[in-house]
Design a protein around this motif. Structure first.
Motif, short mmCIF file in Angstrom:
data_model
loop_
_atom_site.label_atom_id
_atom_site.label_comp_id
_atom_site.label_asym_id
_atom_site.label_seq_id
_atom_site.Cartn_x
_atom_site.Cartn_y
_atom_site.Cartn_z
N VAL A 2 -4.26 -9.04 0.64
CA VAL A 2 -5.24 -8.25 0.61
C VAL A 2 -4.62 -7.18 0.02
CG1 VAL A 2 -7.30 -7.02 1.34
CG2 VAL A 2 -6.96 -9.49 2.15
N THR A 3 -3.82 -6.41 1.14
CA THR A 3 -3.28 -5.08 0.57
C THR A 3 -1.70 -5.14 0.08
OG1 THR A 3 -2.77 -4.52 2.87
CG2 THR A 3 -5.04 -3.64 1.92
N GLY A 4 -1.20 -6.41 -0.30
CA GLY A 4 0.10 -6.49 -0.73
C GLY A 4 1.18 -5.93 0.06
N VAL A 5 2.23 -4.91 -0.45
CA VAL A 5 3.29 -4.44 0.34
C VAL A 5 2.61 -2.93 0.64
CG1 VAL A 5 5.65 -3.44 0.21
CG2 VAL A 5 4.98 -5.77 -0.67
N VAL A 6 2.60 -2.34 1.75
CA VAL A 6 2.20 -1.14 2.08
C VAL A 6 3.19 0.02 2.60
CG1 VAL A 6 -0.19 -1.89 2.78
CG2 VAL A 6 1.47 -1.66 4.69
N SER A 7 4.38 -0.54 2.79
CA SER A 7 5.54 0.20 3.29
C SER A 7 5.98 1.10 2.00
CB SER A 7 6.61 -0.57 4.11
OG SER A 7 7.94 -0.18 3.74
#
Ligand code: SF4
Length: 520
Positions: free
Chosen positions: A270-275
């Motif tokens: 849903v939000t992919g890579v957030v780092s």
């Protein structure tokens, strides 16, 4: 033991500041806060420290470093730079394995014993560090640090993120944030600065910080290539890592576990890579169609870390950014790689912890601990939150503290503060204070759940003060005494009720009357 009274310290706390001397190493002075409730024995509380001023006397750790024969000191333009002499293994982990109880180990043993029923021995600390179950992040070039330990068999620790971003904030503001964070109870700070002042800001923070300072070197490396991830290279990264090691950074987050197969599994999230670090690595891998150079060069990275005793925090670049993505194949695939890297770090004597999620709903938290143990053994786990819901922007210090308390009670060693500004903007000093306090409460609640006798003693002392209407003692023992005092306001200390229920309905007053301790 020596003592000084507040408010000479910046700490917004009750009680007085005292220093406990070492026995094996006579020049150790461990700061703590001593509260003496009316009619009771003094209670010593863990004190995370006070930011250093330019005119303070030399830090105590400087003498410990100067008498070591395994490190060399070179005079450079920016000051003394220390590192291992050729062929010498200088990390706390290496020394622990060799059976050496360092001043840093005795310091943290005294610190961890404060208020506890049974003292923690320096030998126990040595054993935990030797096994890799605990770390003492203390770079040879950070003499200002007052050692602390991160490990599941010690008090749960709290990290606060600070750092200027782009055109927002500046060096002075970030040093002030660090000082506030430490005063409110942060055990470490991570300087996540980006922007043109990154080196100067970090230098100022390091020279003032009594706590370990962590960074993400990839941010500075990206800045050196003008923000173009595809232009990153091992050489650029290596130079940044060495420069930060020479400056005194105590631990670094390295996103070496972000591998292309794991990235592929994150494609449908849903939000992919957030780092931030994970996203930078993903862009580099995509541009070059090659595997993450941090993974491929990890043994060389460990050689640099070991020479300065800089600890590594193996970054979770694929941590879930929303509760829908929690515990997925990308997250646990990366975790398995982090376990592999932790074993490489161990061979090099590098002190290692593992970073964890992220956003995780409450019913999925326990699985994270099981998977961590399977992949990484006893290496300390350091988590951001976890945030247990995505539905409360503006209150993520609460969503994170709920998850933090739960996962710390199950064995997480350090919690990373989430502020109310998370997902919305760069936190200011008030946001940092709100976040640190929320996570300090979470950490204390976890200590209590784990049966930590010092946490038990503090709760019991406060409860007795509450039942006796000793308002001043309640305030002094509070995690945030300033807020407790402000809420209490001008009410008299002799009052045997508060405005919550009022005199006639005060249940404790009523029960005390039944028990004969209060006029009916
Ligand atoms: S009035 Fe109510 S809240 Fe206040 S001290 Fe009494 S029981 Fe506690």
């Amino acid at each position: 033991m020596s003592a000084e009274t507040f408010p000479s310290s910046a700490a917004p706390c009750g009680g007085r500041r005292v220093f406990v001397a070492g026995t094996r190493h006579a020049d150790i002075a461990v700061p703590c806060r001593e509260v003496t409730p009316r009619g009771e024995a003094p209670l010593r509380l863990y004190d995370t420290g006070t930011a250093r001023r330019a005119d303070d006397p030399p830090p105590q750790r400087l003498a410990w470093l100067e008498r070591r024969d395994d490190i060399a000191a070179d005079m450079r333009q920016e000051g003394v730079v220390r590192q291992a002499r050729p062929g010498r293994r200088v990390t706390q982990r290496d020394l622990a394995r060799a059976g050496v109880v360092t001043p840093e180990m005795e310091f943290v043993a005294i610190r961890e014993s404060l208020g506890a029923a049974e003292p923690v021995s320096p030998e126990f600390v040595r054993d935990e560090v030797a096994r890799g179950a605990a770390i003492i992040p203390a770079n040879l070039n950070h003499p200002e640090v007052e050692p602390m330990v991160i490990g599941r068999n010690f008090r749960v620790k709290v990290n606060a993120n600070i750092g200027a971003s782009g055109n927002v904030s500046g060096t002075e503001a970030e040093v002030a944030k660090m000082a506030d964070a430490v005063a409110w109870g942060a055990d470490t700070v991570m300087d996540l600065s980006t922007g043109p002042q990154i080196v100067a800001t970090r230098r100022a923070i390091l020279r003032a910080a009594p706590v370990p300072v962590g960074t993400v070197p990839l941010y500075e490396a990206l800045q050196r290539v003008n923000g173009r991830a595809e232009d990153l290279s091992w050489e650029v990264y290596r130079d940044v890592l060495v420069a930060q090691a020479e400056q005194g950074v105590d631990y670094v987050t390295i996103h070496a576990g972000v591998l292309r197969p794991h990235l592929a599994r994150a494609a449908h999230r849903v939000t992919g890579v957030v780092s931030r670090g994970g996203a930078i690595v993903a862009r580099w891998c995509a541009a070059h169609r090659r595997e993450n150079f941090l993974y491929q060069r990890f043994a060389e990275i460990c050689d640099i870390l070991a020479a300065f005793d800089m600890a590594v925090s193996l970054g979770d670049g694929l941590r879930p950014g929303c509760t829908a993505d929690a515990n997925d194949a990308a997250q646990f695939g990366e975790l398995a790689t982090l376990g592999e890297l932790a074993r490489v770090a161990a061979e090099h004597g590098v002190q290692t912890m593992i970073e964890g999620p992220g956003h995780v709903p409450m019913h999925k938290i326990a699985e994270n601990m099981v998977r961590h143990a399977e992949a990484c053994g006893e290496a300390p786990l350091y988590t951001l939150g976890p945030l247990v819901t995505d539905a409360a922007p503006g209150f993520d210090h609460i969503t994170g503290a709920i998850g933090g308390a739960m996962i710390a009670a199950q064995g997480v060693s350090m919690l990373c503060v989430v502020t109310p500004k998370e997902h919305l903007g760069l936190p200011d000093r008030d946001d940092v204070r709100a976040g640190v306090t929320a996570f300090r409460i979470a950490a204390h609640a976890a200590d209590l759940a784990k049966g930590h006798s010092a946490a038990r003693a503090r709760d019991d002392a406060l409860s007795r003060a509450r039942f006796d209407f000793r308002w001043g003692d309640q305030v002094a023992l509070a995690i945030d005494p300033a807020t407790a005092a402000a809420y209490r306001g001008e009410a008299a200390d002799g009052d045997h009720h508060c405005t919550m229920c009022g005199e006639g309905f005060c249940s404790m007053r009523g029960f005390r009357a039944v028990a004969g301790a209060e006029p009916a």
